[in-house]
Design a protein around this motif. Structure first.
Motif, PDB file in Angstrom:
ATOM      1  N   TYR A  62       6.440 -13.430  -1.369  1.00 40.78           N
ATOM      2  CA  TYR A  62       7.824 -13.115  -1.788  1.00 40.78           C
ATOM      3  C   TYR A  62       8.770 -12.982  -0.490  1.00 40.78           C
ATOM      4  N   TYR A  63       8.278 -11.909   0.154  1.00 37.41           N
ATOM      5  CA  TYR A  63       9.238 -11.696   1.274  1.00 37.41           C
ATOM      6  C   TYR A  63       8.771 -12.395   2.628  1.00 37.41           C
ATOM      7  N   GLN A  64       7.802 -13.218   2.712  1.00 36.17           N
ATOM      8  CA  GLN A  64       7.580 -14.096   3.900  1.00 36.17           C
ATOM      9  C   GLN A  64       6.937 -12.904   5.039  1.00 36.17           C
ATOM     10  N   ALA A  65       6.219 -11.876   4.436  1.00 40.68           N
ATOM     11  CA  ALA A  65       5.968 -10.914   5.637  1.00 40.68           C
ATOM     12  C   ALA A  65       4.305 -11.048   5.792  1.00 40.68           C
ATOM     13  N   ASP A  66       4.052 -10.743   7.130  1.00 43.11           N
ATOM     14  CA  ASP A  66       2.605 -10.325   7.313  1.00 43.11           C
ATOM     15  C   ASP A  66       1.950  -9.133   6.844  1.00 43.11           C
ATOM     16  N   TYR A  67       2.787  -8.114   6.726  1.00 44.96           N
ATOM     17  CA  TYR A  67       2.377  -6.852   6.512  1.00 44.96           C
ATOM     18  C   TYR A  67       3.477  -5.915   5.562  1.00 44.96           C
ATOM     19  N   CYS A  68       3.006  -5.730   4.504  1.00 43.99           N
ATOM     20  CA  CYS A  68       4.202  -5.008   3.598  1.00 43.99           C
ATOM     21  C   CYS A  68       3.315  -4.002   2.627  1.00 43.99           C
ATOM     22  N   TRP A  69       3.969  -3.076   2.163  1.00 41.80           N
ATOM     23  CA  TRP A  69       3.327  -2.146   1.206  1.00 41.80           C
ATOM     24  C   TRP A  69       4.261  -1.581   0.343  1.00 41.80           C
ATOM     25  N   PRO A  70       3.914  -1.286  -0.922  1.00 44.98           N
ATOM     26  CA  PRO A  70       5.064  -0.720  -2.112  1.00 44.98           C
ATOM     27  C   PRO A  70       5.202   0.620  -2.034  1.00 44.98           C
ATOM     28  N   LEU A  71       6.197   1.118  -2.494  1.00 42.68           N
ATOM     29  CA  LEU A  71       6.772   2.335  -2.444  1.00 42.68           C
ATOM     30  C   LEU A  71       7.308   2.802  -3.822  1.00 42.68           C
ATOM     31  N   ALA A  72       7.296   4.177  -3.980  1.00 42.08           N
ATOM     32  CA  ALA A  72       8.041   4.456  -5.157  1.00 42.08           C
ATOM     33  C   ALA A  72       9.424   4.410  -5.246  1.00 42.08           C
ATOM     34  N   GLY A  73       9.976   3.298  -4.796  1.00 42.78           N
ATOM     35  CA  GLY A  73      11.478   3.045  -4.571  1.00 42.78           C
ATOM     36  C   GLY A  73      11.830   3.227  -3.063  1.00 42.78           C
ATOM     37  N   SER A  74      12.735   2.510  -2.364  1.00 42.46           N
ATOM     38  CA  SER A  74      12.736   2.444  -1.004  1.00 42.46           C
ATOM     39  C   SER A  74      13.626   4.047  -0.510  1.00 42.46           C
ATOM     40  N   ALA A  76      12.694   6.891  -1.615  1.00 45.60           N
ATOM     41  CA  ALA A  76      11.276   7.637  -1.074  1.00 45.60           C
ATOM     42  C   ALA A  76      11.326   7.688   0.648  1.00 45.60           C
ATOM     43  N   LEU A  77      11.057   6.358   1.100  1.00 43.82           N
ATOM     44  CA  LEU A  77      10.899   6.342   2.622  1.00 43.82           C
ATOM     45  C   LEU A  77      11.872   6.640   3.386  1.00 43.82           C
ATOM     46  N   ILE A  78      13.212   6.516   2.756  1.00 41.87           N
ATOM     47  CA  ILE A  78      14.440   6.844   3.451  1.00 41.87           C
ATOM     48  C   ILE A  78      14.215   8.451   4.071  1.00 41.87           C
ATOM     49  N   GLU A  79      14.036   9.123   2.892  1.00 40.97           N
ATOM     50  CA  GLU A  79      13.779  10.410   2.870  1.00 40.97           C
ATOM     51  C   GLU A  79      12.622  10.919   3.837  1.00 40.97           C
ATOM     52  N   LYS A  80      11.500  10.179   3.726  1.00 43.11           N
ATOM     53  CA  LYS A  80      10.543  10.471   4.720  1.00 43.11           C
ATOM     54  C   LYS A  80      10.562  10.129   6.024  1.00 43.11           C
ATOM     55  N   LEU A  81      11.115   8.913   6.434  1.00 43.77           N
ATOM     56  CA  LEU A  81      11.248   8.319   8.042  1.00 43.77           C
ATOM     57  C   LEU A  81      11.455   9.268   9.202  1.00 43.77           C
ATOM     58  N   PRO A  82      12.520  10.094   8.708  1.00 43.31           N
ATOM     59  CA  PRO A  82      12.824  11.166   9.869  1.00 43.31           C
ATOM     60  C   PRO A  82      11.426  11.960  10.304  1.00 43.31           C
ATOM     61  N   GLU A  83      10.549  12.186   9.429  1.00 41.02           N
ATOM     62  CA  GLU A  83       9.299  12.960   9.749  1.00 41.02           C
ATOM     63  C   GLU A  83       8.458  11.986  10.305  1.00 41.02           C
ATOM     64  N   LEU A  84       8.250  11.033   9.851  1.00 44.24           N
ATOM     65  CA  LEU A  84       7.324  10.115  10.534  1.00 44.24           C
ATOM     66  C   LEU A  84       7.881   9.594  11.767  1.00 44.24           C
ATOM     67  N   TRP A  85       9.008   9.246  12.375  1.00 46.54           N
ATOM     68  CA  TRP A  85       9.591   8.925  13.338  1.00 46.54           C
ATOM     69  C   TRP A  85       9.461  10.201  14.510  1.00 46.54           C
ATOM     70  N   ASN A  86       9.590  11.385  14.098  1.00 45.40           N
ATOM     71  CA  ASN A  86       9.563  12.544  15.023  1.00 45.40           C
ATOM     72  C   ASN A  86       8.069  12.687  15.217  1.00 45.40           C
ATOM     73  N   SER A 243       0.736   3.335   9.102  1.00 51.41           N
ATOM     74  CA  SER A 243       1.352   4.827   9.083  1.00 51.41           C
ATOM     75  C   SER A 243       2.010   4.907   7.774  1.00 51.41           C
ATOM     76  N   ILE A 244       2.814   4.270   7.437  1.00 48.16           N
ATOM     77  CA  ILE A 244       3.411   4.465   6.058  1.00 48.16           C
ATOM     78  C   ILE A 244       2.561   4.587   4.905  1.00 48.16           C
ATOM     79  N   GLN A 245       1.566   3.735   4.867  1.00 48.44           N
ATOM     80  CA  GLN A 245       0.462   3.810   3.959  1.00 48.44           C
ATOM     81  C   GLN A 245      -0.161   4.882   3.948  1.00 48.44           C
ATOM     82  N   GLN A 246      -0.657   5.401   5.194  1.00 45.57           N
ATOM     83  CA  GLN A 246      -1.263   6.736   5.107  1.00 45.57           C
ATOM     84  C   GLN A 246      -0.592   7.788   4.829  1.00 45.57           C
ATOM     85  N   SER A 247       0.684   7.863   4.837  1.00 40.87           N
ATOM     86  CA  SER A 247       1.539   9.038   4.622  1.00 40.87           C
ATOM     87  C   SER A 247       1.695   8.979   3.180  1.00 40.87           C
ATOM     88  N   ASN A 248       1.600   8.119   2.407  1.00 40.25           N
ATOM     89  CA  ASN A 248       1.847   8.272   1.143  1.00 40.25           C
ATOM     90  C   ASN A 248       0.472   8.863   0.386  1.00 40.25           C
TER      91      ASN A 248
END
Length: 356
Positions: A62-74, A76-86, A243-248
């Motif tokens: 659907y997204y024409q992506a090589d790598y994608c992963w489901p989230l509990a709504g985007s 959830a990741l918006i809130e988590k990204l600063p921690e992952l990036w840091n 990384s995102i997959q492992q963080s969930n």
């Protein structure tokens, strides 16, 4: 501080002392036509939810992506990204800690952190990076070109609530600049389902080094009209996807959402019909709004219409008194109307007709 969004009908209904069931809620950009809920196998309710290979394959197609992963709504990741990036920058610099340059980079990372965001746009991005201690820099019509090293650039494409867009060529140039500055590029495509597939940056991810710092967020609930499922998807390079997959944690998305999303993402006939319905209804509403309101400027797409007015708060107030709930933008200079179905148009017409 909590950010006020659309979709808070209970609060508004209580404020204006009008029962919720009497309201026409146009405060969100969620499609009024929902994907039909399929019949559920009993196992969907009995078993712990599992992200299946079938769902991943459906999302990739659907997204024409090589790598994608489901989230509990985007969100959830918006809130988590600063921690992952840091954490990623910390580990990168620790790997170089034996060099003088590495020590300097580590010190610089802890001293100054910068995020570049649209001035008008989904405010949860600003909130997340501000709470993480980032210095915020704002842009709007033109993508930033002068960014600090190790920084973050957020692009909302198409913008909510302004509807403006950046094309792939512009985003490619930005991505190259981010790569040079070792910066993270986040592209929020929450409303991109209503646009042609080639609009999305996702198809360009496969051309990048798979350690590149690029993340594309995709909503599910808006286009499919099922925001209550709380499921979205992230498309990214291989390293970020892992990384995102492992963080969930386990079972982060309910089984019903996983099951429905798998069916909906594969239903091309319904998707084409949905786009046609939304476009037709948006055009009808645009004409109606321009007939009744003193519009200074109108920006629209198939999921919402943003109307700039001389006194947007006063019009918002009058609509609320008629039990029509729209979104007064944070800048107080415009109203965002979600799309309604034809059966509720009469209530909207009656409310607009009494605006002074």
């Amino acid at each position: 501080m909590a950010i006020l969004h659309g979709g808070q009908l209970s609060r508004v209904a209580k404020q204006y002392r009008i029962p919720e069931q009497q309201w026409l809620d146009l405060s969100t950009g969620i499609a009024p036509f929902s994907y039909p809920i399929p019949e559920f196998p009993l196992q969907v309710w009995q078993d712990l939810p599992t992200i299946s290979g079938r769902l991943i394959d459906a999302a990739k197609a659907y997204y024409q992506a090589d790598y994608c992963w489901p989230l509990a709504g985007s969100q959830a990741l918006i809130e988590k990204l600063p921690e992952l990036w840091n954490e990623k920058k910390r580990l990168t610099n620790l790997n170089n800690v034996n060099s003088v340059n590495g020590v300097n980079n580590l010190n610089n990372l802890s001293a100054e952190k910068h995020a570049y965001l649209p001035k008008v746009g989904y405010k949860e991005h600003q909130q997340a990076w501000f709470k993480a201690g980032y210095q915020l820099h704002f842009y709007q019509q033109y993508l930033p070109t002068d960014i600090e090293k190790n920084s973050v650039v957020v692009v909302i494409n198409p913008n909510n609530p302004l509807t403006d867009t950046f094309n792939v060529k512009q985003l490619k140039n930005l991505q190259k600049h981010c790569q040079q500055q070792q910066a993270l590029l986040i592209i929020d495509e929450a409303f991109a389902d209503i646009l042609a597939p080639e609009f999305s940056f996702v198809t360009n991810l496969s051309t990048l080094n798979q350690t590149a710092d690029v993340i594309v967020l995709r909503s599910f609930g808006k286009f499919f009209g099922l925001a209550g499922l709380r499921i979205g998807f992230v498309c990214s390079t291989k390293q970020w996807c892992e990384s995102i997959q492992q963080s969930n944690g386990p079972w982060s998305i309910n089984g019903a959402a996983l099951f429905i999303a798998e069916q909906a993402l594969q239903d091309k006939v319904w998707q084409a019909e949905q786009l046609q319905r939304l476009q037709k209804q948006s055009e009808t509403m645009q004409a109606l709004i321009q007939t009744y309101l003193p519009v200074l400027r109108l920006e629209a797409n198939a999921l919402f219409i943003t109307v700039f007015l001389d006194d947007a708060p006063a019009v918002y107030e009058q609509l609320c008194k008629q039990a029509v709930y729209v979104r007064l933008t944070d800048e107080n200079d415009s109203l965002r109307f979600g799309i309604t179905n034809q059966s509720k148009m009469e209530q909207l017409i009656l409310a607009l007709s009494v605006i002074k």
